[in-house]
Write a protein that holds these residues in place. Structure first.
Motif, PDB file in Angstrom:
ATOM      1  N   GLU A 183      55.147 -31.765 -29.151  1.00 31.87           N
ATOM      2  CA  GLU A 183      55.805 -30.949 -28.126  1.00 31.87           C
ATOM      3  C   GLU A 183      55.061 -31.021 -26.782  1.00 31.87           C
ATOM      4  N   ASP A 184      53.742 -31.234 -26.847  1.00 31.52           N
ATOM      5  CA  ASP A 184      52.969 -31.390 -25.612  1.00 31.52           C
ATOM      6  C   ASP A 184      53.397 -32.650 -24.859  1.00 31.52           C
ATOM      7  N   VAL A 185      53.649 -33.714 -25.618  1.00 30.30           N
ATOM      8  CA  VAL A 185      54.047 -34.985 -25.013  1.00 30.30           C
ATOM      9  C   VAL A 185      55.403 -34.851 -24.335  1.00 30.30           C
ATOM     10  N   VAL A 186      56.341 -34.210 -25.004  1.00 34.28           N
ATOM     11  CA  VAL A 186      57.681 -34.007 -24.444  1.00 34.28           C
ATOM     12  C   VAL A 186      57.603 -33.151 -23.183  1.00 34.28           C
ATOM     13  N   GLU A 311      59.741 -45.069 -24.381  1.00 35.34           N
ATOM     14  CA  GLU A 311      58.919 -46.217 -24.003  1.00 35.34           C
ATOM     15  C   GLU A 311      57.523 -45.823 -23.526  1.00 35.34           C
ATOM     16  N   MET A 312      57.331 -44.558 -23.236  1.00 39.12           N
ATOM     17  CA  MET A 312      56.021 -44.178 -22.697  1.00 39.12           C
ATOM     18  C   MET A 312      55.371 -43.011 -23.440  1.00 39.12           C
ATOM     19  N   ALA A 313      55.965 -42.586 -24.545  1.00 46.00           N
ATOM     20  CA  ALA A 313      55.429 -41.438 -25.290  1.00 46.00           C
ATOM     21  C   ALA A 313      53.978 -41.662 -25.717  1.00 46.00           C
ATOM     22  N   ASN A 315      51.686 -43.611 -24.386  1.00 48.21           N
ATOM     23  CA  ASN A 315      50.794 -43.570 -23.229  1.00 48.21           C
ATOM     24  C   ASN A 315      50.608 -42.154 -22.708  1.00 48.21           C
ATOM     25  N   ILE A 316      51.661 -41.347 -22.770  1.00 45.37           N
ATOM     26  CA  ILE A 316      51.537 -39.946 -22.362  1.00 45.37           C
ATOM     27  C   ILE A 316      50.568 -39.213 -23.280  1.00 45.37           C
ATOM     28  N   ARG A 317      50.673 -39.474 -24.572  1.00 48.66           N
ATOM     29  CA  ARG A 317      49.770 -38.826 -25.530  1.00 48.66           C
ATOM     30  C   ARG A 317      48.314 -39.173 -25.212  1.00 48.66           C
ATOM     31  N   LYS A 318      48.061 -40.449 -24.917  1.00 54.10           N
ATOM     32  CA  LYS A 318      46.702 -40.871 -24.572  1.00 54.10           C
ATOM     33  C   LYS A 318      46.229 -40.194 -23.286  1.00 54.10           C
ATOM     34  N   LEU A 319      47.136 -40.061 -22.325  1.00 57.43           N
ATOM     35  CA  LEU A 319      46.792 -39.424 -21.060  1.00 57.43           C
ATOM     36  C   LEU A 319      46.457 -37.953 -21.262  1.00 57.43           C
ATOM     37  N   ILE A 320      47.243 -37.251 -22.061  1.00 58.58           N
ATOM     38  CA  ILE A 320      46.974 -35.832 -22.329  1.00 58.58           C
ATOM     39  C   ILE A 320      45.620 -35.670 -23.002  1.00 58.58           C
ATOM     40  N   ASP A 321      45.348 -36.533 -23.986  1.00 53.80           N
ATOM     41  CA  ASP A 321      44.067 -36.462 -24.689  1.00 53.80           C
ATOM     42  C   ASP A 321      42.907 -36.745 -23.733  1.00 53.80           C
ATOM     43  N   TYR A 322      43.106 -37.731 -22.848  1.00 55.32           N
ATOM     44  CA  TYR A 322      42.065 -38.062 -21.871  1.00 55.32           C
ATOM     45  C   TYR A 322      41.793 -36.868 -20.952  1.00 55.32           C
ATOM     46  N   GLU A 323      42.849 -36.239 -20.455  1.00 58.66           N
ATOM     47  CA  GLU A 323      42.685 -35.100 -19.555  1.00 58.66           C
ATOM     48  C   GLU A 323      42.046 -33.912 -20.282  1.00 58.66           C
ATOM     49  N   ALA A 324      42.433 -33.700 -21.536  1.00 57.42           N
ATOM     50  CA  ALA A 324      41.856 -32.603 -22.322  1.00 57.42           C
ATOM     51  C   ALA A 324      40.360 -32.826 -22.539  1.00 57.42           C
ATOM     52  N   LYS A 325      39.993 -34.072 -22.844  1.00 56.43           N
ATOM     53  CA  LYS A 325      38.586 -34.407 -23.041  1.00 56.43           C
ATOM     54  C   LYS A 325      37.808 -34.217 -21.747  1.00 56.43           C
ATOM     55  N   ARG A 326      38.366 -34.691 -20.635  1.00 58.34           N
ATOM     56  CA  ARG A 326      37.696 -34.564 -19.349  1.00 58.34           C
ATOM     57  C   ARG A 326      37.510 -33.099 -18.975  1.00 58.34           C
ATOM     58  N   ASN A 327      38.529 -32.281 -19.205  1.00 59.08           N
ATOM     59  CA  ASN A 327      38.426 -30.851 -18.901  1.00 59.08           C
ATOM     60  C   ASN A 327      37.375 -30.175 -19.773  1.00 59.08           C
ATOM     61  N   ALA A 328      37.284 -30.589 -21.045  1.00 64.06           N
ATOM     62  CA  ALA A 328      36.278 -30.029 -21.940  1.00 64.06           C
ATOM     63  C   ALA A 328      34.877 -30.379 -21.453  1.00 64.06           C
ATOM     64  N   ILE A 329      34.706 -31.600 -20.967  1.00 59.25           N
ATOM     65  CA  ILE A 329      33.413 -32.030 -20.433  1.00 59.25           C
ATOM     66  C   ILE A 329      33.076 -31.237 -19.174  1.00 59.25           C
ATOM     67  N   GLU A 330      34.060 -31.017 -18.308  1.00 58.65           N
ATOM     68  CA  GLU A 330      33.832 -30.238 -17.092  1.00 58.65           C
ATOM     69  C   GLU A 330      33.414 -28.811 -17.429  1.00 58.65           C
TER      70      GLU A 330
END
Length: 347
Positions: A183-186, A311-313, A315-330
C-alpha cells in the motif's frame, strides 16, 4: 578519499553555540606534520584569516567529550586543497570562516559516531575492513608518494578509512527502518507528482535565509517562518522573496530560476527530493540545509509522458526503502549529536 571530507559537508546540521567556559579538551594534533609545503601554505594564508594560525589554537566546535580547533582542521583542509586544487584567492574572510566551522563540525560528527559505534559493542570482521582499505588505497607506494607533502600521514589515513568503513557498516546493518508495504508503493505513486513522469523538469522559485554570519539558527528560522506565514495567508511568493530572501541574485526576480531543473541536476539532494514531490503552484514546508533554510515553490512541471504503475512498482519500492533508511540514519545522527551536545563555539 579525496572528496570524502568535502562531501560530508552536505550531511551537517547546525545547533546552538557553546559558551567559552564549557570548552572540552582539544582533540590531539600531535600526529600531524605541520612542516614543509603545509607550513608555507598556512603562513601565506594567515593574512586572510586568523584561523590559519598555528600559534593560536581556536575552538570551533565543542562536545561533552572533546572540542575541535582550527589547528586540528588545518591538515584536513590542506589535504582537500591539494586533492581538489581549491583556490582561496577570491574567497572572502567570512567564507573561509564558514568553511572552517563546517569542516570542524563534520569531523566532530564523524568522531562522535565512531565512538558511539565502538561503545555499542558492535562487532566486525577486521580482516574484511582491512581488505576494503587495501582496495580503496590501491598501490600503497603510489599513495604514500601522493602523501609526501601532506600533513596527514599514511598511517593516519588508513585508520581514518577504517573508522569510516566501520561506521558505514554499522549504519547498514544496525540501524532499523520500516520497509515498504504494497500500500505504501501505491500511495507513493499516487501522491508524488513527478514520480511517474518521463524526464520531468521543474521551474521553481525559492526563498533562502542563511545561518551566517553568526550561525544563529533560531534567528534564521524565525525569519523564514515569518515569510512562510505571509505566503500561507495569501501574499505573493515573489513579493515575499524580494523582501526576505538572502540569495540576492534570485531575490531580484522574486526568487525565480528561469531554467528548468531536471532530476539529478541539483547539488543538494534534499532540496531536489522536496522540489520533485511538489505539485504545480505548491509551496514547500521549511527545509533545513547545511547553511540555512529554504522555501520552494514549483511554477511549472514539464515531462515527456507517463509510466504506468506496474512498470515502476519495483523501483518505487526501492526508492521508499532508500528514503526510509536515509531518514533513519539522519535521526541517528541527530540522536548522537544531542547525546554529546555537538555545537559551534562562536566568538
Amino acid at each position: 578519499m579525496k572528496n570524502r571530507y568535502l562531501s560530508l559537508l552536505i550531511l551537517i546540521l547546525l545547533v546552538s553555540c557553546a559558551t567559552k567556559s564549557e570548552i572540552s579538551p582539544f582533540l590531539a594534533t600531535d600526529t600531524f606534520n605541520y612542516s614543509g609545503n603545509f607550513f608555507v601554505f598556512v603562513k601565506n594564508m594567515e593574512k586572510k584569516s586568523e584561523l590559519f594560525s598555528l600559534e593560536n589554537e581556536i575552538p570551533l566546535v565543542n562536545t561533552t567529550e572533546f572540542s575541535i580547533t582550527n589547528k586540528y582542521v588545518l591538515p584536513f583542509l590542506y589535504y582537500q586543497v591539494a586533492a581538489d586544487s581549491l583556490d582561496f584567492s577570491m574567497t572572502s574572510k567570512q567564507q573561509i570562516k564558514e568553511l572552517f566551522y563546517f569542516m570542524a563540525y563534520s569531523l566532530g560528527q564523524k568522531e562522535l559516531y565512531y565512538r558511539e559505534v565502538i561503545s555499542s559493542g558492535f562487532t566486525y570482521d577486521e580482516a574484511e575492513i582491512n581488505k576494503q582499505v587495501e582496495a580503496y588505497i590501491g598501490d600503497v607506494e603510489q599513495f604514500k608518494l601522493y602523501l609526501k607533502d601532506s600533513p596527514l600521514s599514511y598511517g593516519f589515513i588508513v585508520e581514518d578509512l577504517k573508522k569510516n568503513l566501520l561506521v558505514e557498516k554499522y549504519r547498514n546493518e544496525k540501524i532499523p527502518y520500516n520497509m515498504a508495504k504494497d500500500e505504501d508503493v501505491v500511495n507513493y505513486y499516487k501522491t508524488n507528482p513527478t514520480i511517474s513522469r518521463i524526464n520531468p523538469s521543474l521551474q521553481v522559485r525559492h526563498i533562502f535565509v542563511g545561518f551566517s554570519p553568526k550561525f544563529d539558527k533560531q534567528k534564521a528560522l524565525a525569519k523564514i517562518t515569518s515569510a512562510k506565514n505571509k505566503i500561507m495567508k495569501g501574499e505573493d511568493f515573489a513579493t515575499i522573496a524580494k523582501k526576505y530572501s538572502e540569495d540576492k541574485v534570485s531575490a531580484k526576480n522574486g526568487g525565480f530560476f528561469p531554467d528548468f531543473i531536471v532530476r539529478g541536476s541539483m547539488q543538494n539532494e534534499k532540496l531536489e527530493r522536496v522540489a520533485f514531490n511538489l505539485k504545480k503552484g505548491e509551496v514547500s514546508e521549511i527545509i533545513e540545509t547545511a547553511i540555512g533554510y529554504e522555501l520552494l515553490k514549483v511554477e511549472e512541471i514539464n515531462d515527456e509522458g507517463e509510466i504506468v504503475f506496474e512498470e515502476m512498482a519495483d523501483n518505487i519500492r526501492k526508492l521508499i526503502d532508500y528514503e526510509a533508511k536515509r531518514n533513519a540514519i539522519e535521526q541517528e545522527n541527530m540522536r548522537i549529536e544531542q547525546k554529546y551536545n555537538l555545537n559551534y563555539v562562536i566568538k
